[in-house]
Design an enzyme around this catalytic site. Structure first.
Site: not given
Length: 275
Positions: A134-136
């Site tokens: 999952l992205d930042y």
């Protein structure tokens, strides 16, 4: 015929030769040889790609002899060491649900010193590997497992495991426009497969959209919605396969029951081509 007349003695059948005992499938004697990188991943040492890198660095040995290739075939991990430490045989896979908060990376360490999920996770857990990323700034459900092969199986697009996201985005969109994603879309030469998207509601200048997909390519949801003219300002993954985020608090973690995990893995086996 007289009642006391004796019947002739029956002929005894020759004894059948006894069959040799068949070994149980999966017994130690019947274990097939597999690539050592695969077994080390299953044992939770690291992902298969990371194990291959470790072997290239000379950190893996068998009976004291440093391995030169991750293609080495072994039937078990007996005598295998990583950084000089013996590796135990793979234990049954475990699966955890983690509510990843925003502002942390899905990685073990970051060269820039940014916070990662391992800074958030409790310290008393076994070694866990994230299933996908999952992205930042993306929050929500992240699966974590002790089994590198299981991780790889869940990440493969061919497995067809659905992921569901809820996106809040600035801009206007119609359900008719979202329906077009069911056939997939190509953006800057990248092909994205079928996406089932539904308009949930509008709140002021923002729109909430729910999207279900199976590929999970890098930044897929953000790129697709930007292609439709929306600016994503919040993205939450709410489901991965049969597992849902539910009311798990941000930063919270829970383990999937062993029975539920077995049922899920059997369902994955049924989806495999040729089965």
């Amino acid at each position: 015929m007289s009642a006391d007349r004796k019947s002739p003695p029956r002929k005894r059948r020759p004894a059948r030769p006894s069959r040799p005992a068949q070994p149980n499938p999966g017994s130690r004697a019947e274990k097939e040889e597999q690539r050592i990188a695969k077994l080390l991943a299953r044992a939770g040492v690291a992902s298969r790609r990371e194990v291959e890198r470790m072997i290239g660095e000379g950190r893996v040995a068998i009976d004291g002899k440093v391995l030169e290739t991750p293609a080495t075939l072994v039937a078990s991990l007996r005598g295998v060491t990583v950084d000089g430490k013996p590796v135990a045989e793979p234990a049954p896979a475990r699966l955890f649900l983690f509510h990843k908060p925003t502002g942390c990376l899905t990685t073990e360490r970051d060269p820039k010193g940014r916070k990662t999920i391992y800074d958030v996770l409790p310290k008393d857990l076994p070694r866990l590997m994230p299933v996908g990323r999952l992205d930042y700034n993306t929050e929500g459900l992240l699966l974590l497992t002790t089994d590198g092969e299981f991780k790889r199986q869940l990440e493969l697009p061919a497995t067809g495991v659905e992921r569901t996201y809820r996106a809040r985005a600035f801009g206007q969109i119609s359900q008719e426009q979202l329906e077009e994603l069911i056939e997939g879309v190509e953006i800057d030469g990248m092909r994205y497969g079928r996406i089932d998207a539904n308009l949930e509601r509008r709140t002021g200048a923002n729109t909430w959209v729910e999207l279900t997909l199976t590929e999970g390519k890098n930044r897929e949801v953000r790129r697709v919605l930007e292609y439709l003219g929306l600016e994503v300002n919040r993205l939450i993954r709410t489901r991965y396969g049969p597992f849902e985020l539910g009311d798990l608090p941000s930063g919270g973690i829970g383990e999937v029951r062993r029975h539920d995990l077995i049922v899920f893995r059997k369902s994955l086996e049924r989806k495999r081509p040729g089965t």
